[in-house]
Design a protein around this motif. Structure first.
Motif, PDB file in Angstrom:
ATOM      1  N   ASN A  34       0.656  -0.823  -0.578  1.00 48.98           N
ATOM      2  CA  ASN A  34      -0.073   0.037  -0.030  1.00 48.98           C
ATOM      3  C   ASN A  34       1.045   0.929  -0.358  1.00 48.98           C
ATOM      4  O   ASN A  34       1.540   0.848   0.560  1.00 48.98           O
ATOM      5  N   ASP A  35       0.391   2.443  -0.098  1.00 51.15           N
ATOM      6  CA  ASP A  35       1.092   3.798   0.102  1.00 51.15           C
ATOM      7  C   ASP A  35       1.191   4.480   1.600  1.00 51.15           C
ATOM      8  O   ASP A  35       0.526   3.852   1.747  1.00 51.15           O
ATOM      9  N   CYS A  36       1.906   4.951   2.072  1.00 51.47           N
ATOM     10  CA  CYS A  36       2.128   4.986   3.317  1.00 51.47           C
ATOM     11  C   CYS A  36       1.000   5.537   4.100  1.00 51.47           C
ATOM     12  O   CYS A  36       1.292   6.170   4.974  1.00 51.47           O
ATOM     13  N   PHE A  37       0.135   6.110   2.975  1.00 50.93           N
ATOM     14  CA  PHE A  37      -1.116   6.850   3.850  1.00 50.93           C
ATOM     15  C   PHE A  37      -2.018   5.560   3.874  1.00 50.93           C
ATOM     16  O   PHE A  37      -3.743   6.091   4.334  1.00 50.93           O
ATOM     17  N   SER A  38      -2.027   4.130   3.082  1.00 53.18           N
ATOM     18  CA  SER A  38      -3.298   3.337   3.480  1.00 53.18           C
ATOM     19  C   SER A  38      -3.854   3.886   2.208  1.00 53.18           C
ATOM     20  O   SER A  38      -5.611   2.969   1.925  1.00 53.18           O
ATOM     21  N   GLY A  39      -3.630   4.543   1.075  1.00 50.98           N
ATOM     22  CA  GLY A  39      -4.485   4.631  -0.340  1.00 50.98           C
ATOM     23  C   GLY A  39      -5.939   5.379   0.435  1.00 50.98           C
ATOM     24  O   GLY A  39      -6.880   5.604  -0.352  1.00 50.98           O
ATOM     25  N   GLN A  40      -5.968   6.363   1.845  1.00 52.74           N
ATOM     26  CA  GLN A  40      -6.447   7.138   2.586  1.00 52.74           C
ATOM     27  C   GLN A  40      -7.241   8.972   1.539  1.00 52.74           C
ATOM     28  O   GLN A  40      -7.662   9.464   1.716  1.00 52.74           O
ATOM     29  N   ILE A  41      -5.986   9.181   0.828  1.00 50.44           N
ATOM     30  CA  ILE A  41      -5.625  10.318   0.284  1.00 50.44           C
ATOM     31  C   ILE A  41      -5.818   9.276  -1.395  1.00 50.44           C
ATOM     32  O   ILE A  41      -5.090   9.263  -1.679  1.00 50.44           O
ATOM     33  N   GLN A  42      -7.277   9.900  -1.790  1.00 44.97           N
ATOM     34  CA  GLN A  42      -7.266   9.543  -3.221  1.00 44.97           C
ATOM     35  C   GLN A  42      -7.583  11.059  -4.655  1.00 44.97           C
ATOM     36  O   GLN A  42      -8.582  10.533  -5.504  1.00 44.97           O
ATOM     37  N   GLY A  43      -7.611  12.427  -3.265  1.00 48.38           N
ATOM     38  CA  GLY A  43      -8.169  13.407  -4.768  1.00 48.38           C
ATOM     39  C   GLY A  43      -6.854  14.092  -3.584  1.00 48.38           C
ATOM     40  O   GLY A  43      -6.970  14.413  -2.863  1.00 48.38           O
ATOM     41  N   ASP A  44      -7.348  15.722  -5.047  1.00 47.35           N
ATOM     42  CA  ASP A  44      -6.158  16.784  -3.998  1.00 47.35           C
ATOM     43  C   ASP A  44      -7.023  17.642  -2.791  1.00 47.35           C
ATOM     44  O   ASP A  44      -6.727  18.353  -1.733  1.00 47.35           O
ATOM     45  N   ASP A  84       2.752   1.729  -8.858  1.00 47.33           N
ATOM     46  CA  ASP A  84       1.345   2.101  -9.336  1.00 47.33           C
ATOM     47  C   ASP A  84       1.195   3.245 -10.451  1.00 47.33           C
ATOM     48  O   ASP A  84       2.471   3.882 -10.508  1.00 47.33           O
ATOM     49  N   ASN A  85      -0.201   3.431 -10.784  1.00 45.01           N
ATOM     50  CA  ASN A  85       0.001   4.482 -12.020  1.00 45.01           C
ATOM     51  C   ASN A  85      -0.741   5.644 -11.331  1.00 45.01           C
ATOM     52  O   ASN A  85      -0.875   6.356 -11.732  1.00 45.01           O
ATOM     53  N   GLN A  86      -0.711   6.061  -9.737  1.00 49.51           N
ATOM     54  CA  GLN A  86      -0.886   7.458  -9.453  1.00 49.51           C
ATOM     55  C   GLN A  86      -0.056   7.463  -8.166  1.00 49.51           C
ATOM     56  O   GLN A  86       0.424   6.708  -7.509  1.00 49.51           O
ATOM     57  N   GLY A  87       0.461   8.879  -8.017  1.00 50.91           N
ATOM     58  CA  GLY A  87       1.177   8.628  -6.277  1.00 50.91           C
ATOM     59  C   GLY A  87       0.139  10.036  -6.098  1.00 50.91           C
ATOM     60  O   GLY A  87      -0.121  10.839  -6.771  1.00 50.91           O
ATOM     61  N   VAL A  88       1.161  10.018  -4.669  1.00 44.72           N
ATOM     62  CA  VAL A  88       0.510  11.568  -4.304  1.00 44.72           C
ATOM     63  C   VAL A  88       2.204  11.921  -3.174  1.00 44.72           C
ATOM     64  O   VAL A  88       2.983  11.096  -2.840  1.00 44.72           O
ATOM     65  N   LYS A 107      -1.359  16.675  -3.790  1.00 45.18           N
ATOM     66  CA  LYS A 107      -1.481  16.473  -4.954  1.00 45.18           C
ATOM     67  C   LYS A 107      -1.183  14.952  -5.689  1.00 45.18           C
ATOM     68  O   LYS A 107       0.053  14.778  -5.817  1.00 45.18           O
ATOM     69  N   LEU A 108      -2.168  14.496  -6.117  1.00 48.73           N
ATOM     70  CA  LEU A 108      -2.171  13.714  -6.863  1.00 48.73           C
ATOM     71  C   LEU A 108      -1.419  14.038  -8.030  1.00 48.73           C
ATOM     72  O   LEU A 108      -1.729  14.824  -8.941  1.00 48.73           O
ATOM     73  N   VAL A 109      -0.689  13.064  -8.469  1.00 50.42           N
ATOM     74  CA  VAL A 109       0.044  13.154  -9.670  1.00 50.42           C
ATOM     75  C   VAL A 109       0.012  11.391 -10.552  1.00 50.42           C
ATOM     76  O   VAL A 109      -0.457  10.583  -9.672  1.00 50.42           O
ATOM     77  N   GLN A 110      -0.069  11.149 -11.707  1.00 50.62           N
ATOM     78  CA  GLN A 110      -0.009  10.057 -12.532  1.00 50.62           C
ATOM     79  C   GLN A 110       1.202   9.803 -12.511  1.00 50.62           C
ATOM     80  O   GLN A 110       2.609  10.851 -13.098  1.00 50.62           O
ATOM     81  N   ILE A 111       1.541   8.469 -13.018  1.00 45.55           N
ATOM     82  CA  ILE A 111       3.450   7.749 -13.081  1.00 45.55           C
ATOM     83  C   ILE A 111       2.577   7.074 -14.565  1.00 45.55           C
ATOM     84  O   ILE A 111       1.903   6.325 -14.270  1.00 45.55           O
ATOM     85  N   ARG A 112       3.049   7.771 -15.392  1.00 45.55           N
ATOM     86  CA  ARG A 112       3.320   7.017 -16.943  1.00 45.55           C
ATOM     87  C   ARG A 112       3.896   6.007 -17.122  1.00 45.55           C
ATOM     88  O   ARG A 112       5.474   6.644 -17.389  1.00 45.55           O
ATOM     89  N   GLU A 113       3.199   4.837 -17.379  1.00 46.93           N
ATOM     90  CA  GLU A 113       3.690   3.260 -17.616  1.00 46.93           C
ATOM     91  C   GLU A 113       5.318   3.165 -16.473  1.00 46.93           C
ATOM     92  O   GLU A 113       5.962   2.621 -17.303  1.00 46.93           O
ATOM     93  N   GLY A 114       5.151   3.522 -15.243  1.00 51.97           N
ATOM     94  CA  GLY A 114       5.890   3.729 -14.548  1.00 51.97           C
ATOM     95  C   GLY A 114       6.998   3.990 -14.486  1.00 51.97           C
ATOM     96  O   GLY A 114       8.810   3.782 -13.987  1.00 51.97           O
ATOM     97  N   GLY A 193       8.690  16.130   4.307  1.00 54.17           N
ATOM     98  CA  GLY A 193       8.298  14.414   4.200  1.00 54.17           C
ATOM     99  C   GLY A 193       8.242  13.622   3.382  1.00 54.17           C
ATOM    100  O   GLY A 193       7.312  12.309   4.658  1.00 54.17           O
ATOM    101  N   THR A 194       7.217  14.000   1.774  1.00 48.52           N
ATOM    102  CA  THR A 194       6.686  13.206   1.257  1.00 48.52           C
ATOM    103  C   THR A 194       7.613  12.858   0.025  1.00 48.52           C
ATOM    104  O   THR A 194       7.955  14.245  -0.404  1.00 48.52           O
ATOM    105  N   GLY A 195       7.484  11.580  -0.815  1.00 49.14           N
ATOM    106  CA  GLY A 195       7.581  12.100  -1.773  1.00 49.14           C
ATOM    107  C   GLY A 195       6.905  11.868  -2.762  1.00 49.14           C
ATOM    108  O   GLY A 195       5.660  12.080  -2.236  1.00 49.14           O
ATOM    109  N   VAL A 196       7.031  10.721  -4.208  1.00 50.83           N
ATOM    110  CA  VAL A 196       5.701  10.663  -4.299  1.00 50.83           C
ATOM    111  C   VAL A 196       5.468   9.498  -3.976  1.00 50.83           C
ATOM    112  O   VAL A 196       5.696   8.069  -4.438  1.00 50.83           O
ATOM    113  N   GLU A 197       4.129   9.146  -2.856  1.00 49.05           N
ATOM    114  CA  GLU A 197       3.485   8.159  -2.324  1.00 49.05           C
ATOM    115  C   GLU A 197       3.662   7.600  -3.159  1.00 49.05           C
ATOM    116  O   GLU A 197       1.997   7.779  -3.899  1.00 49.05           O
ATOM    117  N   THR A 198       3.604   6.049  -3.301  1.00 50.30           N
ATOM    118  CA  THR A 198       2.368   5.907  -3.626  1.00 50.30           C
ATOM    119  C   THR A 198       2.738   3.329  -4.067  1.00 50.30           C
ATOM    120  O   THR A 198       3.512   3.517  -3.107  1.00 50.30           O
TER     121      THR A 198
END
Lengths: 300, 300
Positions: A34-44, A84-88, A107-114, A193-198
């Protein structure tokens, strides 16, 4: 090959956790994380101020490695990291180097093709996948996965990536290995305190080494060795990692303490893993020495 | 092309020093430099405890650059670094990360063809030539060349190497530029207080930039930008360099402070230049951001 799904996780490293998998030394394991937030952040609009902080930094596992006993070393070879194809990325209230000049945001960001992070319309950058949390059970009690220590844990070190090996001291029978907190990218020091968490998955090979001396995590990459250490005081962490590196070089390369210190002045880098301050989590630093022609490995 | 011989040097950066050369903006200059000990260590038996500490860290120069006025920026492009064939590494009494576990020693080493350092019979490593001291006159008084500051000075940053450009704020007419303290190799953090100290020569192009805003040294390499800052407190130095980098990104890439902070968490590295403690000299750190596709330069 074994696989652990991402609903098999712990929020701490502890000798009291029941293993979710038992493997032989030398086995390969895929750990879905899971990501470091257990997937609790799904939008900005999902700020860290509105999530359950009891569900931070899950590590998939723990894995019981047959034959691992206190005093041994567990070698975890990172064979593959898939993102994953999404990070925060988030800022955290009261935490980090520039929080006094910034707002709390997600800030949600897309991860393109890994391979690439799309930060904004104008800005994208290459992924540098790494593992934030990796460790074994500590000698006593439990340590939350968000903290680093001599057992590993939240090391947040960019050298822990595909192709590297992490050496961890074993403190309890079976070692009780786990990992999580993948980053598609993270600046050294992780200043906000975070990177691109995924979320993602990691394939590792777990091997028990007998007779290797190790008191703290060591990382090996293609061209370097790293001693990793943590402390609330950054200079104390630097000193501890430097002492650990000096001790390994003295033992394995048979140099005097002073020759080792001179060599380290010339070629050893002090590098930041995590120094986002203020923060209740310890600073993590690493001391690197390049692999030098003809000289043996520092752990095995 | 101009040349300054290595007997033309200063031990401080100051607006009161008479220039040894006057050049036009855009001119190239070769500066021949002494090592940081002014050549006083010529054998392993020459300890730092027996040399004249008044002759430490000479900088060749100063150079008066026509047209440089306070508020301008001086760009120093490092075109070439040539090393002497001998270097010295020393430990320093009471100074540095591992001095409590080491003796005070000097170690002369050979530098083979400017490419490899012969540390011992068994150990050799590649040279990574860099400039330790580079700067201009500070706004008031003088600063010994052994210290860093907003004017440059003893920055000890491994990114200041062949091919990089150092941008310095101009505080006095003519800037009064100088450099010295070459290292054939130095670990990031310079944990024992020295790298492989050597004499040599450096070819630079000095150009005055009008209208660029700069309060402290910035370094540009082929793929990165660095904000360099110093302070006795390592976390204060990190914060200052981070603020400087954030301000440049806000101004030049037109991001909000928070978007900049999030981006920096994902891709900006906190790196150590000099953190050998204890030491009376300030810690020097740098914050790096990679050059990102399509985004303008941070200074010009």
């Amino acid at each position: 090959m074994h696989t652990i799904e991402r609903d098999q996780f712990v929020f701490s490293f502890s000798g009291h956790h029941a293993p979710v998998l038992t493997v032989q030394s030398g086995d390969r394991v895929v750990l879905r994380t899971n990501d470091c937030f257990s997937g609790q952040i799904q939008g900005d609009e999902d700020l860290v101020t509105s999530i359950d902080y009891g569900r931070i930094n899950p590590a998939t596992g723990p894995v019981f490695v047959e034959g691992a006993l206190p005093g041994d070393v567990l070698k975890a070879e990172i064979i593959r990291i898939s993102l994953d194809n999404q990070g925060v990325i988030t800022t955290l209230p009261g935490i980090g180097t520039l929080i006094h000049r910034s707002e709390v945001r997600s800030k949600l960001v897309q991860i393109r093709e890994g391979r690439r992070v799309q930060f904004s319309d104008r800005i994208q950058f290459e992924c540098t996948p790494m593992i934030g949390v990796i460790g074994v059970a500590p000698p006593g009690g439990e340590v939350a996965c968000g903290h680093p220590g001599r057992h590993g844990g939240n090391l947040d070190s960019s050298c822990i990536t595909e192709g590297s090996s992490v050496y961890l001291p074993v403190f309890v029978p079976g070692a009780l290995f786990g990992l999580g907190d993948l980053h598609a990218s993270m600046g050294d020091g992780e200043m906000c305190g975070t990177g691109v968490e995924t979320a993602g998955e990691v394939e590792v090979r777990l091997t028990v080494l007998k007779g290797a001396e190790l008191g703290a995590p060591v990382v090996e990459t293609e061209d370097s060795w790293y001693a990793v250490s943590s402390d609330h005081d950054v200079l104390a962490a630097i000193r501890q990692a430097s002492e650990d590196m000096q001790s390994m070089i003295i033992r394995r390369w048979e140099l005097t303490p002073t020759d080792t210190y001179l060599l380290m002045g010339a070629v050893s880098d002090v590098q930041m893993s995590q120094c986002c301050k203020p923060c209740p989590v310890e600073t993590v630093v690493r001391v690197r020495i390049p692999k030098l022609e003809g000289m043996p490995g520092l752990v095995e």
